[in-house]
Design a protein around this motif. Sequence first.
Motif, PDB file in Angstrom:
ATOM      1  N   ALA A  60      12.933  -1.474   4.397  1.00 52.62           N
ATOM      2  CA  ALA A  60      12.619  -0.404   3.450  1.00 52.62           C
ATOM      3  C   ALA A  60      12.022   0.798   4.177  1.00 52.62           C
ATOM      4  O   ALA A  60      12.354   1.952   3.875  1.00 52.62           O
ATOM      5  N   MET A  61      11.159   0.542   5.150  1.00 47.70           N
ATOM      6  CA  MET A  61      10.541   1.640   5.905  1.00 47.70           C
ATOM      7  C   MET A  61      11.567   2.383   6.750  1.00 47.70           C
ATOM      8  O   MET A  61      11.649   3.610   6.716  1.00 47.70           O
ATOM      9  N   VAL A  62      12.356   1.639   7.501  1.00 45.02           N
ATOM     10  CA  VAL A  62      13.370   2.253   8.368  1.00 45.02           C
ATOM     11  C   VAL A  62      14.452   2.922   7.520  1.00 45.02           C
ATOM     12  O   VAL A  62      14.881   4.047   7.803  1.00 45.02           O
ATOM     13  N   ILE A  90       0.835  -1.199   0.000  1.00 44.39           N
ATOM     14  CA  ILE A  90       0.000   0.000   0.000  1.00 44.39           C
ATOM     15  C   ILE A  90       0.871   1.251   0.000  1.00 44.39           C
ATOM     16  O   ILE A  90       0.611   2.215  -0.732  1.00 44.39           O
ATOM     17  N   LEU A  91       1.926   1.260   0.823  1.00 40.63           N
ATOM     18  CA  LEU A  91       2.830   2.410   0.881  1.00 40.63           C
ATOM     19  C   LEU A  91       3.525   2.662  -0.455  1.00 40.63           C
ATOM     20  O   LEU A  91       3.764   3.816  -0.825  1.00 40.63           O
ATOM     21  N   ARG A 129       2.313   2.201  -3.409  1.00 38.60           N
ATOM     22  CA  ARG A 129       1.354   2.894  -4.265  1.00 38.60           C
ATOM     23  C   ARG A 129       1.144   4.333  -3.822  1.00 38.60           C
ATOM     24  O   ARG A 129       1.095   5.257  -4.640  1.00 38.60           O
ATOM     25  N   ILE A 130       1.037   4.564  -2.520  1.00 37.39           N
ATOM     26  CA  ILE A 130       0.845   5.919  -2.000  1.00 37.39           C
ATOM     27  C   ILE A 130       2.063   6.786  -2.297  1.00 37.39           C
ATOM     28  O   ILE A 130       1.923   7.948  -2.701  1.00 37.39           O
ATOM     29  N   THR A 131       3.262   6.240  -2.129  1.00 36.66           N
ATOM     30  CA  THR A 131       4.462   7.038  -2.385  1.00 36.66           C
ATOM     31  C   THR A 131       4.613   7.364  -3.866  1.00 36.66           C
ATOM     32  O   THR A 131       5.131   8.422  -4.216  1.00 36.66           O
ATOM     33  N   GLY A 132       4.158   6.483  -4.731  1.00 34.14           N
ATOM     34  CA  GLY A 132       4.173   6.789  -6.159  1.00 34.14           C
ATOM     35  C   GLY A 132       3.306   7.996  -6.469  1.00 34.14           C
ATOM     36  O   GLY A 132       3.695   8.886  -7.239  1.00 34.14           O
ATOM     37  N   LEU A 133       2.132   8.062  -5.864  1.00 38.68           N
ATOM     38  CA  LEU A 133       1.256   9.216  -6.058  1.00 38.68           C
ATOM     39  C   LEU A 133       1.830  10.474  -5.415  1.00 38.68           C
ATOM     40  O   LEU A 133       1.708  11.572  -5.961  1.00 38.68           O
ATOM     41  N   ALA A 134       2.458  10.335  -4.258  1.00 38.36           N
ATOM     42  CA  ALA A 134       3.053  11.485  -3.579  1.00 38.36           C
ATOM     43  C   ALA A 134       4.175  12.084  -4.424  1.00 38.36           C
ATOM     44  O   ALA A 134       4.324  13.318  -4.491  1.00 38.36           O
ATOM     45  N   MET A 135       4.948  11.247  -5.072  1.00 39.56           N
ATOM     46  CA  MET A 135       6.019  11.772  -5.931  1.00 39.56           C
ATOM     47  C   MET A 135       5.446  12.504  -7.133  1.00 39.56           C
ATOM     48  O   MET A 135       6.044  13.452  -7.628  1.00 39.56           O
ATOM     49  N   LEU A 136       4.280  12.093  -7.601  1.00 44.73           N
ATOM     50  CA  LEU A 136       3.620  12.791  -8.702  1.00 44.73           C
ATOM     51  C   LEU A 136       3.258  14.210  -8.284  1.00 44.73           C
ATOM     52  O   LEU A 136       3.457  15.159  -9.051  1.00 44.73           O
ATOM     53  N   VAL A 137       2.750  14.390  -7.069  1.00 44.52           N
ATOM     54  CA  VAL A 137       2.411  15.725  -6.567  1.00 44.52           C
ATOM     55  C   VAL A 137       3.668  16.595  -6.513  1.00 44.52           C
ATOM     56  O   VAL A 137       3.654  17.749  -6.957  1.00 44.52           O
ATOM     57  N   TRP A 156      12.619   7.979  -1.362  1.00 53.11           N
ATOM     58  CA  TRP A 156      13.514   6.968  -0.800  1.00 53.11           C
ATOM     59  C   TRP A 156      12.785   5.656  -0.561  1.00 53.11           C
ATOM     60  O   TRP A 156      13.303   4.582  -0.858  1.00 53.11           O
ATOM     61  N   TYR A 157      11.551   5.730  -0.035  1.00 54.45           N
ATOM     62  CA  TYR A 157      10.814   4.494   0.206  1.00 54.45           C
ATOM     63  C   TYR A 157      10.525   3.774  -1.106  1.00 54.45           C
ATOM     64  O   TYR A 157      10.697   2.561  -1.211  1.00 54.45           O
ATOM     65  N   HIS A 158      10.084   4.533  -2.097  1.00 55.32           N
ATOM     66  CA  HIS A 158       9.744   3.927  -3.384  1.00 55.32           C
ATOM     67  C   HIS A 158      10.980   3.270  -4.015  1.00 55.32           C
ATOM     68  O   HIS A 158      10.882   2.188  -4.601  1.00 55.32           O
ATOM     69  N   ALA A 159      12.135   3.921  -3.889  1.00 52.41           N
ATOM     70  CA  ALA A 159      13.375   3.359  -4.433  1.00 52.41           C
ATOM     71  C   ALA A 159      13.758   2.060  -3.709  1.00 52.41           C
ATOM     72  O   ALA A 159      14.111   1.060  -4.346  1.00 52.41           O
ATOM     73  N   LEU A 160      13.685   2.076  -2.382  1.00 51.46           N
ATOM     74  CA  LEU A 160      14.037   0.875  -1.623  1.00 51.46           C
ATOM     75  C   LEU A 160      13.040  -0.258  -1.864  1.00 51.46           C
ATOM     76  O   LEU A 160      13.437  -1.428  -1.946  1.00 51.46           O
ATOM     77  N   ALA A 161      11.771   0.077  -1.997  1.00 54.30           N
ATOM     78  CA  ALA A 161      10.770  -0.948  -2.304  1.00 54.30           C
ATOM     79  C   ALA A 161      11.014  -1.524  -3.701  1.00 54.30           C
ATOM     80  O   ALA A 161      10.827  -2.722  -3.925  1.00 54.30           O
ATOM     81  N   GLY A 162      11.456  -0.685  -4.613  1.00 46.40           N
ATOM     82  CA  GLY A 162      11.799  -1.176  -5.951  1.00 46.40           C
ATOM     83  C   GLY A 162      12.979  -2.128  -5.920  1.00 46.40           C
ATOM     84  O   GLY A 162      12.984  -3.155  -6.623  1.00 46.40           O
TER      85      GLY A 162
END
Length: 129
Positions: free
Chosen positions: A114-116, A30-31, A33-41, A84-90
């Motif tokens: 990834a979160m920490v 879920i995070l 997906r949310i971080t992907g949208l946050a980076m768009l903003v 950073w989260y999106h990169a680590l999750a990738g």
Amino acid sequence: MPDVNRGKRPLSPFMLGPYYRLQITSVSSILTRITGLAMLVAALLIVWWLLAASAGPEAFERADGVLTSWIIDIVMTLSVLALWYHALAGLRHLYWDTGRGLEVATAERLGIAAMVGSVILTLITILLV
């Protein structure tokens, strides 16, 4: 054919409580997906700032005034966290694509890492920039 177990099982797997426990892997999905949208903003704000710079001094002054406000500072800091989260999750997904780290315990540890890691890398970024 009637469902004979209808009254003996939960109706939704998303019910919290005794039937379903939210898992780290679900939260990390879920995070992501949310971080992907946050980076768009954040990207849209940066594009607006660049377009305002090319439109003239009045437009740039207005955009710069908004983008240097304290609320946008918070938004951009959260966007760095999202990046950073999106990169680590990738990277975690790339590791999974090799067929490794798919055990539940390992997947949970990678989600927590990834979160920490994103919080630590965000703090380092803020302190160095």
